[in-house]
Design an enzyme around this catalytic site. Structure first.
Site, PDB file in Angstrom:
ATOM      1  N   ASP A 195      16.449 -22.313 -40.871  1.00  0.00           N
ATOM      2  CA  ASP A 195      15.399 -21.497 -40.411  1.00  0.00           C
ATOM      3  C   ASP A 195      15.687 -20.734 -39.469  1.00  0.00           C
ATOM      4  O   ASP A 195      14.647 -20.185 -38.640  1.00  0.00           O
ATOM      5  CB  ASP A 195      14.541 -22.689 -39.770  1.00  0.00           C
ATOM      6  CG  ASP A 195      15.182 -23.734 -39.048  1.00  0.00           C
ATOM      7  OD1 ASP A 195      16.441 -23.673 -39.048  1.00  0.00           O
ATOM      8  OD2 ASP A 195      14.336 -24.659 -38.567  1.00  0.00           O
ATOM      9  N   ASP A 224      20.544 -25.466 -37.130  1.00  0.00           N
ATOM     10  CA  ASP A 224      19.247 -25.255 -37.133  1.00  0.00           C
ATOM     11  C   ASP A 224      18.578 -24.576 -36.060  1.00  0.00           C
ATOM     12  O   ASP A 224      19.105 -24.480 -34.834  1.00  0.00           O
ATOM     13  CB  ASP A 224      18.628 -26.686 -37.284  1.00  0.00           C
ATOM     14  CG  ASP A 224      17.323 -26.707 -37.909  1.00  0.00           C
ATOM     15  OD1 ASP A 224      16.957 -26.829 -38.830  1.00  0.00           O
ATOM     16  OD2 ASP A 224      16.276 -26.621 -36.779  1.00  0.00           O
ATOM     17  N   HIS A 243      16.518 -34.646 -35.950  1.00  0.00           N
ATOM     18  CA  HIS A 243      15.493 -35.054 -34.898  1.00  0.00           C
ATOM     19  C   HIS A 243      15.769 -36.462 -34.751  1.00  0.00           C
ATOM     20  O   HIS A 243      15.032 -36.842 -33.704  1.00  0.00           O
ATOM     21  CB  HIS A 243      14.006 -34.448 -35.180  1.00  0.00           C
ATOM     22  CG  HIS A 243      14.115 -32.929 -34.808  1.00  0.00           C
ATOM     23  ND1 HIS A 243      14.619 -32.254 -33.918  1.00  0.00           N
ATOM     24  CD2 HIS A 243      13.615 -31.742 -35.805  1.00  0.00           C
ATOM     25  CE1 HIS A 243      14.253 -30.919 -34.078  1.00  0.00           C
ATOM     26  NE2 HIS A 243      13.689 -30.754 -35.078  1.00  0.00           N
TER      27      HIS A 243
END
Length: 344
Positions: A284, A195, A159
């Site tokens: 995740d 992700d 990010h």
């Protein structure tokens, strides 16, 4: 498969995260690392400490003023007399000026932050430095030997944009590793982000370039963080046109549908004649993850590792997200074990 990890990653010990309107204990915590390390040791993976690579690789992909801010923020926050951890509360939003960087640390926080969930604390900068060293140790080994590697990066990185932090990320480890591979002579590198959340930072850093092909499989940003990045029509610009590929997928996406998107991504990697894959490995996508909405089971991570191995390219895995803490180690090792079953 050789693993790299720096104990310096533990220096970030954040206590606060803004989640659903409350300050909670952060989902991204040092315990994640211990669970992965325990699983790696149990599976007999060798874990090696990386070298200190300094700031030059960071400055190859990040703004120098942003890096200086991260280095000084905690001290400036304390000197200003603020209590608690440094959390932004105002941004240069659409109706405000975005061409001024305030002198006050509170204003600088908003300028350099992309979200409010991630606090800056004592040890944050040191941990980010350790994390990028982990990524560089991994990619250097793969460049030297052709062998796959795993970098147990913490904090994660995907990010983090050219001059912004957020989503638990401060330095973009995948971007730093990809740039290092290019500097070592690779003509084109793929960054494959698996992700659950879109790797907005990696996309932004390489959006106008054709020497890095960025591909991301992630939750639909219409309903998923980071909301404002990760749509299918974001395909790159200028020289980078066509070298940014997003596969936004709805909550509850089946493993079969997810794997179909992966096939398309791998086909594009081969079409682009990439010479190395940097995998932003977020586990995740697991069905039990508390802040995600995909459906992977433990065994599906083995299948993911096998399919990545079948792509036949040198591969560097770098840790991103994964917050079902009791399962994170199992899922990471299953990816790596699946890869080893095909490539040894």
């Amino acid at each position: 498969m050789l693993t790299f990890f720096s104990e310096g990653s533990r220096q970030r010990q954040a206590r606060s995260e803004l989640h659903d309107g409350a300050l909670v204990t952060p989902f991204e915590c040092p315990e994640r690392i211990d669970l992965v390390l325990n699983a790696l040791h149990k599976a007999a993976f060798e874990v090696r400490t990386p070298s200190d690579y300094g700031l030059a690789p960071v400055l190859a992909v990040h703004d120098s003023s942003y890096v200086a801010f991260l280095e000084s923020c905690w001290q400036a926050w304390q000197a200003a007399g603020h209590e608690g951890e440094a959390i932004p509360n105002i941004w240069p939003a659409r109706t405000l000026r975005g061409d001024k960087i305030p002198k006050a640390v509170s204003g600088q926080l908003g300028y350099y932050a992309l979200a409010a969930e991630t606090s800056i604390t004592e040890g944050t900068f040191a941990a980010a430095m350790a994390s990028k060293d982990t990524a560089l140790g991994a990619v250097e080994h793969t460049l030297a030997t052709g062998e796959p590697t795993f970098g147990l990066c913490r904090p994660p990185g995907h990010h983090a944009a050219y001059d912004q932090f957020g989503g638990y990320c401060f330095f973009n480890n995948a971007a730093i590793a990809a740039q290092r591979a290019l500097d070592a002579g690779k003509r084109r590198v793929a960054v494959l982000d698996v992700d659950f959340h879109h790797g907005n930072g990696t996309q932004q850093i390489f959006y106008s370039r054709d020497d890095v092909l960025f591909l991301s499989l992630h939750g639909d940003p219409n309903v998923t963080f980071p909301y404002y990045s990760g749509y299918a029509d974001e395909t790159g610009e200028g020289r980078g046109a066509g070298f940014n590929v997003n596969y936004p997928l709805p909550p509850g996406t089946s493993v079969a549908a997810w794997m179909t998107a992966l096939e398309k991504a791998l086909e594009r990697i081969h079409q682009a004649e990439c010479e190395l894959i940097v995998v932003s490995l977020g586990v995740d996508i697991f069905e039990g993850d508390p802040i995600s909405a995909f459906t992977f089971q433990h065994s599906d991570f083995i299948a993911l590792g096998k399919r990545l191995a079948e792509a036949g390219l040198p591969c560097v895995f770098l840790m991103e997200g994964g917050y079902a803490v009791e399962d994170i180690g199992v899922n990471v090792v299953n990816v790596l074990q699946g890869f080893k079953q095909v490539r040894g």
